[in-house]
Scaffold this motif. Structure first.
Motif, PDB file in Angstrom:
ATOM      1  N   PRO B 165       0.812  -1.223   0.000  1.00 13.95           N
ATOM      2  CA  PRO B 165       0.000   0.000   0.000  1.00 13.95           C
ATOM      3  C   PRO B 165       0.847   1.275   0.000  1.00 13.95           C
ATOM      4  CG  PRO B 165       0.001  -1.044   2.154  1.00 13.95           C
ATOM      5  CD  PRO B 165       0.696  -1.988   1.230  1.00 13.95           C
ATOM      6  N   HIS B 166       2.120   1.155   0.329  1.00 16.53           N
ATOM      7  CA  HIS B 166       2.984   2.345   0.348  1.00 16.53           C
ATOM      8  C   HIS B 166       3.549   2.687  -1.025  1.00 16.53           C
ATOM      9  CE1 HIS B 166       3.305   0.412   4.371  1.00 16.53           C
ATOM     10  NE2 HIS B 166       3.033   1.640   4.762  1.00 16.53           N
ATOM     11  N   SER B 167       3.451   1.740  -1.945  1.00 16.77           N
ATOM     12  CA  SER B 167       4.081   2.005  -3.247  1.00 16.77           C
ATOM     13  C   SER B 167       3.260   1.539  -4.444  1.00 16.77           C
ATOM     14  CB  SER B 167       5.453   1.314  -3.311  1.00 16.77           C
ATOM     15  OG  SER B 167       5.297  -0.082  -3.130  1.00 16.77           O
ATOM     16  N   TYR B 168       2.227   0.732  -4.210  1.00 18.12           N
ATOM     17  CA  TYR B 168       1.496   0.150  -5.342  1.00 18.12           C
ATOM     18  C   TYR B 168       0.810   1.230  -6.164  1.00 18.12           C
ATOM     19  CZ  TYR B 168      -1.343  -2.814  -8.234  1.00 18.12           C
ATOM     20  OH  TYR B 168      -1.899  -3.414  -9.330  1.00 18.12           O
ATOM     21  N   ARG B 169       0.972   1.125  -7.461  1.00 19.60           N
ATOM     22  CA  ARG B 169       0.280   2.072  -8.340  1.00 19.60           C
ATOM     23  C   ARG B 169      -0.445   1.287  -9.429  1.00 19.60           C
ATOM     24  NH1 ARG B 169       4.404   2.740 -12.411  1.00 19.60           N
ATOM     25  NH2 ARG B 169       6.308   1.859 -11.546  1.00 19.60           N
ATOM     26  N   ILE B 170      -1.564   1.828  -9.852  1.00 19.27           N
ATOM     27  CA  ILE B 170      -2.353   1.167 -10.904  1.00 19.27           C
ATOM     28  C   ILE B 170      -1.440   1.023 -12.100  1.00 19.27           C
ATOM     29  CG2 ILE B 170      -4.357   1.390 -12.410  1.00 19.27           C
ATOM     30  CD1 ILE B 170      -5.292   3.574 -10.346  1.00 19.27           C
ATOM     31  N   SER B 171      -1.451  -0.127 -12.736  1.00 19.15           N
ATOM     32  CA  SER B 171      -0.524  -0.259 -13.857  1.00 19.15           C
ATOM     33  C   SER B 171      -1.231  -0.420 -15.200  1.00 19.15           C
ATOM     34  CB  SER B 171       0.439  -1.405 -13.608  1.00 19.15           C
ATOM     35  OG  SER B 171      -0.247  -2.562 -13.238  1.00 19.15           O
ATOM     36  N   ILE B 172      -2.111  -1.396 -15.333  1.00 23.00           N
ATOM     37  CA  ILE B 172      -2.647  -1.686 -16.668  1.00 23.00           C
ATOM     38  C   ILE B 172      -3.611  -0.587 -17.148  1.00 23.00           C
ATOM     39  CG2 ILE B 172      -4.656  -3.135 -16.013  1.00 23.00           C
ATOM     40  CD1 ILE B 172      -2.218  -4.170 -18.738  1.00 23.00           C
ATOM     41  N   ARG B 173      -4.336   0.036 -16.200  1.00 23.54           N
ATOM     42  CA  ARG B 173      -5.340   1.025 -16.611  1.00 23.54           C
ATOM     43  C   ARG B 173      -4.719   2.356 -17.031  1.00 23.54           C
ATOM     44  NH1 ARG B 173      -8.748   2.547 -12.402  1.00 23.54           N
ATOM     45  NH2 ARG B 173      -8.110   0.862 -11.035  1.00 23.54           N
ATOM     46  N   ASN B 174      -3.610   2.711 -16.407  1.00 21.33           N
ATOM     47  CA  ASN B 174      -3.009   4.006 -16.746  1.00 21.33           C
ATOM     48  C   ASN B 174      -1.702   3.847 -17.508  1.00 21.33           C
ATOM     49  OD1 ASN B 174      -1.563   2.985 -14.657  1.00 21.33           O
ATOM     50  ND2 ASN B 174      -1.279   4.919 -13.599  1.00 21.33           N
ATOM     51  N   SER B 175      -1.490   2.648 -18.053  1.00 18.42           N
ATOM     52  CA  SER B 175      -0.216   2.398 -18.715  1.00 18.42           C
ATOM     53  C   SER B 175      -0.183   2.975 -20.117  1.00 18.42           C
ATOM     54  CB  SER B 175       0.026   0.898 -18.799  1.00 18.42           C
ATOM     55  OG  SER B 175       1.156   0.651 -19.583  1.00 18.42           O
ATOM     56  N   GLU B 176       0.899   3.637 -20.413  1.00 20.32           N
ATOM     57  CA  GLU B 176       1.127   4.053 -21.798  1.00 20.32           C
ATOM     58  C   GLU B 176       2.318   3.293 -22.361  1.00 20.32           C
ATOM     59  OE1 GLU B 176       1.144   8.196 -22.508  1.00 20.32           O
ATOM     60  OE2 GLU B 176      -0.688   8.532 -21.388  1.00 20.32           O
ATOM     61  N   ASN B 177       2.876   2.450 -21.534  1.00 20.31           N
ATOM     62  CA  ASN B 177       4.011   1.651 -21.975  1.00 20.31           C
ATOM     63  C   ASN B 177       3.815   0.246 -21.404  1.00 20.31           C
ATOM     64  OD1 ASN B 177       6.465   0.328 -22.233  1.00 20.31           O
ATOM     65  ND2 ASN B 177       7.668   2.189 -21.917  1.00 20.31           N
ATOM     66  N   LEU B 178       3.303  -0.632 -22.258  1.00 21.96           N
ATOM     67  CA  LEU B 178       2.921  -1.963 -21.778  1.00 21.96           C
ATOM     68  C   LEU B 178       4.127  -2.763 -21.281  1.00 21.96           C
ATOM     69  CD1 LEU B 178       0.166  -3.344 -21.528  1.00 21.96           C
ATOM     70  CD2 LEU B 178       0.706  -4.596 -23.592  1.00 21.96           C
ATOM     71  N   LYS B 179       5.255  -2.580 -21.938  1.00 20.49           N
ATOM     72  CA  LYS B 179       6.459  -3.332 -21.518  1.00 20.49           C
ATOM     73  C   LYS B 179       6.816  -2.963 -20.072  1.00 20.49           C
ATOM     74  CE  LYS B 179       7.978  -5.400 -25.416  1.00 20.49           C
ATOM     75  NZ  LYS B 179       7.454  -6.680 -25.725  1.00 20.49           N
TER      76      LYS B 179
END
Lengths: 205, 330
Positions: B165-179
Motif C-alpha cells: 500500500p505504500h508504493s502500489y500504483r495502478i498499472s494496466i489502466r493508466n499504462s502508456e508503456n505496456l512493456k
C-alpha cells in the motif's frame, strides 16, 4: 548428357525436404487455432522444426552459393542483357502456345545452357532475391532483439514478419510452378529422373 | 517487352506492404513513463507524513536519546523503509500515514504493542463502496479466496504481499508503456518467487528456480518480457480487469495455442483494457501489434485474401495448361 553433378543433386534433394518441412510448419504456425494440431503438426513442434529446418536451409544455401562460386555451376545463373526480353518472350510463347503445336523448344538444354531464359530469371529471383530475404527476415524473427524496434513508426517485427511470410509465400508458389514445369520434359517423369541420376534425357523441358 | 517477373514481384510486394500499413493504421502512441523522477504532487498531509518519513524515508535516521542526552544515528530495517517518491507516486498518495496506522505512532519511541495493530485489507476500504463499484473489488476478493495464495493466509499472506500500500500504483489502466507495466507486474511476483528469504516466510519449500521451471518455454526471455506471469497462472474472469485467481502450478497454461491463435486469450487478459479502448482494422488481434508480435495471433485479413487469390490464379493457370496438354495428346 551428364548435367547435374552429385553436389547439386544432394543440395537439391536436401532443399526439397527442407522446403516441405518449412512450408508445413510455417503454415501450422501462421494459421494456428485453439486446436492442438494444424495440418499434421502441433504449434510447439512446428516452432521447433521450423527453427531446425531454417538453420539447415541456411547452411544448405551457403553451400549452394559457395558451390556456384567455386564451380562451373554458377555460370548457368548469369543473365545476359543481350536479347533478354525477346528470349523471355520466345520462351513464354513456347509454354503458352507453341508447345501445344509440337514445335521445337526454342532453347534446348546443352552443357552450356542448363536453363531456358524464363527458368534462369525465376531461379535467380528465387535463389538470389527471395531466399536471401527469407533467410535474413527469418533470422530476425529467430533473434527478435536484433530487429529494429521501429521503422518509420512501424514495428520492425511486423515488417520483418510480413517480409518473411511474403517471401515464404512466393517461394511456395515458385515450388509449385517448379514442380509442374518439371513435368514438361520429354515424358512427365523424365526431368525428375534426371535430377536423381544426373543425366539429362533429351532437349525438351 | 516488359519484365513481367520483376514487375509482378514488385507490384505484389508493394501491395502487400501498403495494405498492411494502411490496414494497420500504425498510429503508435507516445510512450511515457508514469513513474516520475520529480514529484509534482503535493500531499495535503505532507507535513504530517514528513514526521514519519524523516526516519522511515531512508536507510539512515537520527534521534535524540533523552535519557542519555545523546544524538543517535542508526540504520532503519529494510522492510521499514518507505521511500517518499514511491509513496507519492502510489495509489494512496493522498493519504496520511495515520489514516491506516495508529495515531499513537506520532509518539517516539513507538510503543511496542503498536506492532500488533490489526492492518486493513483492500476490501476493508474498497468493498461495498459505490465509488469503487466499477472495479468489482468484491469479485476480486472472491477470486483471491479461491486462489492458491489464499491457502497461505494462515502463514501471513495478505493482499499487501503483492500490492504494497505504500508504493502500489495502478498499472494496466493508466499504462502508456505496456512493456513497463509487464515488468512492474512481474517484479511483484518475483519479489517472492525469486527471493528465497521472502519466499520462505510463507513456505518450507527448499528451492525456487523460475528459469529452470520454465525451461520448456521457447524463447524464454522474450516471453518474460512480453507477458505477465498472471497470463498463464490465473483463470480469466470477464468481470474484472485483472484476474486474481492464482491457480496451482499444475493448472498453469502450457498450450502455446492459448495465446498463439486467432482467438488468443491475451485479448481477454493482457490486452483486455486496451482492446476495449482501441481498435485496429485489417489485423486480427491488431491491438497486440502495438506492443508485440505474437505468431499465429496476428494475421492480416487482406494479405490472407490476396494470397488466396494469387494461389488460386496460379493453380488455375496450371489447370488450364494441363487441360491443353491432354487435348494435344488426344
Amino acid at each position: 548428357m551428364y548435367l547435374y553433378p552429385i553436389w547439386v543433386r544432394l543440395w537439391h534433394v536436401i532443399n526439397v525436404i527442407l522446403f516441405i518441412i518449412l512450408i508445413v510448419t510455417g503454415l501450422s504456425m501462421q494459421y494456428t487455432g485453439k486446436q492442438d494440431y494444424i495440418l499434421v503438426v502441433s504449434f510447439a513442434r512446428a516452432v521447433k522444426w521450423h527453427n531446425i529446418g531454417a538453420i539447415l536451409l541456411t547452411i544448405n544455401y551457403i553451400i549452394f552459393v559457395t558451390g556456384n562460386i567455386i564451380s562451373e555451376n554458377g555460370r548457368y545463373y548469369r543473365i545476359s542483357k543481350k536479347n533478354f526480353f525477346s528470349d523471355l518472350g520466345k520462351q513464354l510463347k513456347f509454354y503458352s502456345w507453341n508447345m501445344f503445336k509440337s514445335e521445337k523448344h526454342p532453347f534446348p538444354v546443352t552443357l552450356d545452357r542448363k536453363f531456358n531464359p524464363l527458368q534462369k530469371l525465376t531461379y535467380v529471383l528465387a535463389m538470389y532475391v527471395a531466399l536471401p530475404l527469407l533467410i535474413i527476415s527469418g533470422l530476425g524473427l529467430m533473434f527478435p532483439e536484433t530487429v529494429l524496434n521501429r521503422f518509420f513508426g512501424i514495428s520492425g517485427l511486423i515488417l520483418t514478419d510480413i517480409l518473411h511470410i511474403t517471401m515464404g509465400f512466393f517461394l511456395t508458389l515458385f515450388m509449385i510452378i517448379h514442380i509442374y514445369t518439371c513435368t514438361l520434359g520429354s515424358k512427365p517423369s523424365s526431368l525428375f529422373k534426371s535430377m536423381l541420376s544426373g543425366f539429362h534425357e533429351s532437349d525438351e523441358s | 517487352m516488359k519484365m513481367p517477373g520483376f514487375r509482378f514481384l514488385l507490384y505484389i510486394t508493394l501491395i502487400s506492404l501498403s495494405s498492411a500499413v494502411t490496414a494497420g493504421g500504425f498510429s503508435f502512441r507516445k510512450e511515457k513513463l508514469k513513474l516520475q523522477d520529480t514529484i509534482s504532487f503535493i500531499s495535503p498531509f505532507e507535513e504530517d507524513n514528513e514526521r514519519c518519513f524523516k526516519c522511515h524515508g531512508q536507510e539512515r535516521y537520527e534521534y535524540t536519546n533523552e535519557n542519555l542526552g545523546l544524538q543517535v544515528k542508526a540504520l532503519m530495517c529494510t522492510n521499514r523503509i518507505k521511500k517518499r517518491e514511491d509513496f507519492y507516486n502510489s495509489n494512496h498518495k493522498n493519504f496520511s500515514c495515520t489514516d491506516c496506522h495508529s495515531g499513537d505512532y506520532i509518539n517516539f519511541p513507538h510503543a511496542g504493542e503498536l506492532r500488533m495493530e490489526q492492518k486493513f485489507n483492500c476490501i476493508d476500504c474498497h468493498g461495498g463502496d459505490e465509488k469503487f463499484a466499477q472495479f468489482h473489488f468484491e469479485e476480486i476478493e472472491s477470486e483471491y479466496q479461491q486462489s492458491t495464495h489464499f491457502k497461505l493466509e494462515a502463514d501471513g499472506f495478505t493482499c499487501w504481499k503483492c500490492h504494497d500500500p505504500h508504493s502500489y500504483r495502478i498499472s494496466i489502466r493508466n499504462s502508456e508503456n505496456l512493456k513497463e507495466t509487464i515488468l512492474y507486474n512481474n517484479t511483484i511476483c518475483l519479489s517472492c518467487h525469486s527471493d528465497f528469504n521472502r519466499f520462505q516466510l510463507l513456505t518450507d519449500r527448499a528451492e525456487i528456480n523460475i528459469l529452470q521451471k520454465h525451461d520448456w518455454l521457447p524463447d524464454q526471455s522474450s516471453h518474460f518480457r512480453s507477458v505477465r506471469c498472471i497470463e498463464c497462472h490465473t483463470k480469466i474472469n470477464d468481470t474484472i480487469l485483472v484476474a486474481h485467481l492464482i491457480q496451482p502450478k499444475e493448472n498453469a497454461v502450457k498450450r502455446c495455442n492459448e495465446c498463439h491463435s486467432r482467438n488468443s486469450m491475451l485479448m481477454a487478459s493482457l490486452y483486455k483494457f486496451q482492446s476495449k479502448e482501441q481498435r485496429r482494422d485489417g489485423f486480427f488481434n491488431g491491438i497486440i501489434l502495438n506492443e508485440s508480435y505474437v505468431i499465429g495471433a496476428n494475421r492480416n485479413k487482406y494479405l490472407n485474401i490476396l494470397s488466396l487469390v494469387i494461389f488460386g490464379i496460379v493453380i488455375s493457370i496450371i489447370g488450364v495448361h494441363i487441360y491443353f496438354r491432354i487435348i494435344k495428346i488426344k
